[in-house]
Scaffold this motif. Structure first.
Motif, PDB file in Angstrom:
ATOM      1  N   ALA B 169      93.590  10.650  40.570  1.00 25.60           N
ATOM      2  CA  ALA B 169      93.090  11.673  41.601  1.00 25.60           C
ATOM      3  C   ALA B 169      91.420  11.947  41.341  1.00 25.60           C
ATOM      4  O   ALA B 169      90.853  12.452  42.380  1.00 25.60           O
ATOM      5  N   ALA B 170      90.993  11.652  40.237  1.00 26.17           N
ATOM      6  CA  ALA B 170      89.556  12.039  39.837  1.00 26.17           C
ATOM      7  C   ALA B 170      88.724  10.679  40.658  1.00 26.17           C
ATOM      8  O   ALA B 170      87.842  11.095  41.212  1.00 26.17           O
ATOM      9  N   ARG B 173      88.643  11.555  44.399  1.00 25.41           N
ATOM     10  CA  ARG B 173      87.567  12.629  44.505  1.00 25.41           C
ATOM     11  C   ARG B 173      86.048  12.007  44.604  1.00 25.41           C
ATOM     12  O   ARG B 173      85.552  12.293  45.332  1.00 25.41           O
ATOM     13  N   LEU B 174      85.908  11.225  43.588  1.00 24.75           N
ATOM     14  CA  LEU B 174      84.525  10.624  43.552  1.00 24.75           C
ATOM     15  C   LEU B 174      84.305   9.656  44.864  1.00 24.75           C
ATOM     16  O   LEU B 174      83.071   9.508  45.246  1.00 24.75           O
ATOM     17  N   LEU B 176      85.698  10.215  47.645  1.00 26.64           N
ATOM     18  CA  LEU B 176      85.136  11.269  48.816  1.00 26.64           C
ATOM     19  C   LEU B 176      83.931  11.856  48.640  1.00 26.64           C
ATOM     20  O   LEU B 176      83.557  12.126  49.757  1.00 26.64           O
ATOM     21  N   ASP B 177      83.348  11.815  47.586  1.00 26.36           N
ATOM     22  CA  ASP B 177      82.089  12.295  47.317  1.00 26.36           C
ATOM     23  C   ASP B 177      81.069  11.588  48.170  1.00 26.36           C
ATOM     24  O   ASP B 177      80.124  11.773  48.766  1.00 26.36           O
ATOM     25  N   HIS B 193      91.994   4.562  41.123  1.00 30.08           N
ATOM     26  CA  HIS B 193      92.645   4.837  42.273  1.00 30.08           C
ATOM     27  C   HIS B 193      92.803   3.769  43.309  1.00 30.08           C
ATOM     28  O   HIS B 193      93.972   3.552  43.930  1.00 30.08           O
ATOM     29  N   THR B 250      90.792  16.153  35.196  1.00 30.78           N
ATOM     30  CA  THR B 250      91.129  17.520  35.233  1.00 30.78           C
ATOM     31  C   THR B 250      92.654  17.753  34.637  1.00 30.78           C
ATOM     32  O   THR B 250      93.275  16.951  34.967  1.00 30.78           O
ATOM     33  N   ASP B 253      94.306  17.141  37.776  1.00 36.80           N
ATOM     34  CA  ASP B 253      94.462  15.964  38.398  1.00 36.80           C
ATOM     35  C   ASP B 253      95.805  15.240  37.328  1.00 36.80           C
ATOM     36  O   ASP B 253      96.647  14.585  38.119  1.00 36.80           O
ATOM     37  N   GLY B 257      97.892  15.435  40.345  1.00 35.55           N
ATOM     38  CA  GLY B 257      97.279  14.324  41.104  1.00 35.55           C
ATOM     39  C   GLY B 257      98.249  13.390  41.236  1.00 35.55           C
ATOM     40  O   GLY B 257      99.139  12.946  40.491  1.00 35.55           O
TER      41      GLY B 257
END
Lengths: 321, 321
Positions: B169-170, B173-174, B176-177, B193, B250, B253, B257
């Motif tokens: 999940a982390a 997110r990275l 998608l950043d 991922h 987190t 996550d 996640g």
């Protein structure tokens, strides 16, 4: 407005339609994977996907027929290896607009075909996506060394085909016409397209009679015969007037129409043709017809005594150009 | 402009990337079905589909990573049953805009994962369609009666998890950043991922240590734990501070996640936890952590000594409402 079930709820509803624990099913649907008793022979495995807009039109097919067909076309691949069906898994992609009732009907059709072919539907996966697609994997069994591939045809072998060809293409044309079926023939053609029959017993009978190569005709006789010849490293001479056409089908339907799911096989001599024909006619009431012979090379069609190249053209889901 | 291969040509190109005939592969890709040697144990079978826009974004994932992941997440389901991978079949739906080179790369990634997990890719199907989808069916083997389902957990069992949670999940997110990964941690999270690891050996070690129930965590610990409890007819008490979080992840996550593909298992006592932990740490260098216990009913989380209901919420590809 309708309630949308969450994935777990829809899966639970589907679970009620599935086969559950049958003989040989150690762990059925709902776990990370299904577990089946140790096969008594070699394991045969095949997968086919049906996609909305490519293989079917939701305006023309019912959910139940689509489910039935998705299983039957996969079982046909087992039949073409002379294998007996054992278990299936299904992955389904559904748009958000799909009603849950439609999905349950789809599984109902799959269950119906599974019951007909003694196949257990033991698991799968669901996902959202832009169009309906139904991907089925079937497993079957065959006695060690007894699977019939496409690769064993030899020059001099006799080419045979089960049933009659072209009904599926004629049925699709009728469905696209959009008029209501008015005769028994209309209904038979529509049924051939929407509810194809997998020739499981016939495949076993052809293997028992000594078939040297076998495949199912999914993309039309001409194209699939070219594939059998390529796999065997041989050619073939097709006697066009001997190709058995379904009532209501044109010659082009028979040669190039897809989705008949009849079996095409090569047999070593006339004796084996007679043996296979007798077994198939007696047990299943299905004709077996000699339509030509295997040659060292080239792919030709004999029409009115004249031999010409047979164009290996048929249904290609990937299109040309 | 690029040339578009016909189905047969593309299949031939793919054939060069596939596994071909390996030990136990009697008939490989290219026939109506593949044939595998008679399994020495029970047959384990599972299928998962990955769909563009739902499970992956073509702007974020490479074809090679997608192929790798499609195989790995399916192998993870075999690992969760304590089975050994044997063979896979793949059905692929591709828009007309997909380049043939992309498809070959996808199969390259699948081949890479197959090599890593000693799995043979023996067949499948291709179709056009509106979005990329990759449906994989894997088969494996397990000694008769030795598959570990979700259904055997008993009150008093200790809950354990392999590895650390939340990295996928982390990593998403990275990704998608959209910024370039700048640290080793960034790269590890992205890798978690896009290239998840299936815990095949760990699943075997947990089974050998006496696991009573097991599953892989694909939709988040909270939701998947609720599924294991439902299948076993039990409850669980999760000690939140014991949940092993990946660096950079987190708590959310780790609990909710998806796509970590670590194994969640129940073990009967501390002795079996120690035995499994030693085997998994020694052989694979992967931690095994006790995170709670099985209870008669209810699903609760203990945080700072206070017990509250654990919401069974996580990744649902079918969405709610």
């Amino acid at each position: 407005m309708h309630m949308r079930a969450s994935e777990d709820e829809l899966i639970a509803a589907i679970g009620k339609v599935l086969s559950g624990a049958g003989p040989g099913v150690v762990v059925g649907p709902g776990d990370d994977a299904a577990v089946l008793a140790r096969p008594s022979g070699e394991l045969v495995i095949s997968a086919d996907v049906l996609v909305e807009g490519v293989h079917f039109d939701l305006a023309l097919t019912s959910a139940r027929d689509l489910g039935y067909k998705a299983i039957a076309v996969n079982v046909s691949d087992l039949a073409a290896m002379a294998a007996s069906p054992r278990a299936a898994v299904v992955t389904l992609v559904l748009p958000t607009s799909t009603e849950d009732a439609w999905v349950i009907e789809l599984y109902g059709g799959m269950r119906e075909a599974c019951d007909e072919y003694a196949l257990w539907l033991v698991g799968g996966d669901l996902s959202r996506g832009p169009a309906v697609s139904v991907s089925v994997t079937v497993t079957g069994e065959v006695a060690p060394g007894r699977a019939i591939t496409r690769a064993g045809a030899r020059p001099g072998d006799i080419l045979v085909v089960t049933g009659r060809l072209g009904a599926s293409a004629a049925g699709l044309r009728l469905a696209l016409d959009g008029r209501a079926p008015s005769t028994a023939l209309d209904r038979a053609l529509l049924r051939a397209h929407f509810r194809p029959v997998a020739r499981v017993g016939e495949g076993g009978a052809l293997a028992a009679a000594g078939a040297t190569a076998m495949m199912d005709i999914s993309d039309g006789l001409a194209l699939d015969l070219s594939r059998l010849c390529a796999a065997s490293g041989v050619g073939a001479r097709l006697t066009v007037s001997d190709v058995p056409l379904a009532d209501g089908a044109t010659l082009d339907d028979g040669l190039r129409g897809g989705e008949d799911y009849e079996l095409l096989a090569s047999l070593p001599d006339l004796g084996s043709v007679h043996a296979a024909r007798a077994a198939i006619a007696d047990t299943f009431g299905v004709p077996l017809t000699a339509i030509g012979e295997i040659t060292p090379d080239g792919l030709t069609a004999v029409t009115d005594g004249r031999e010409a190249t047979l164009e290996a053209k048929g249904w290609d889901h990937f299109g040309g150009a």
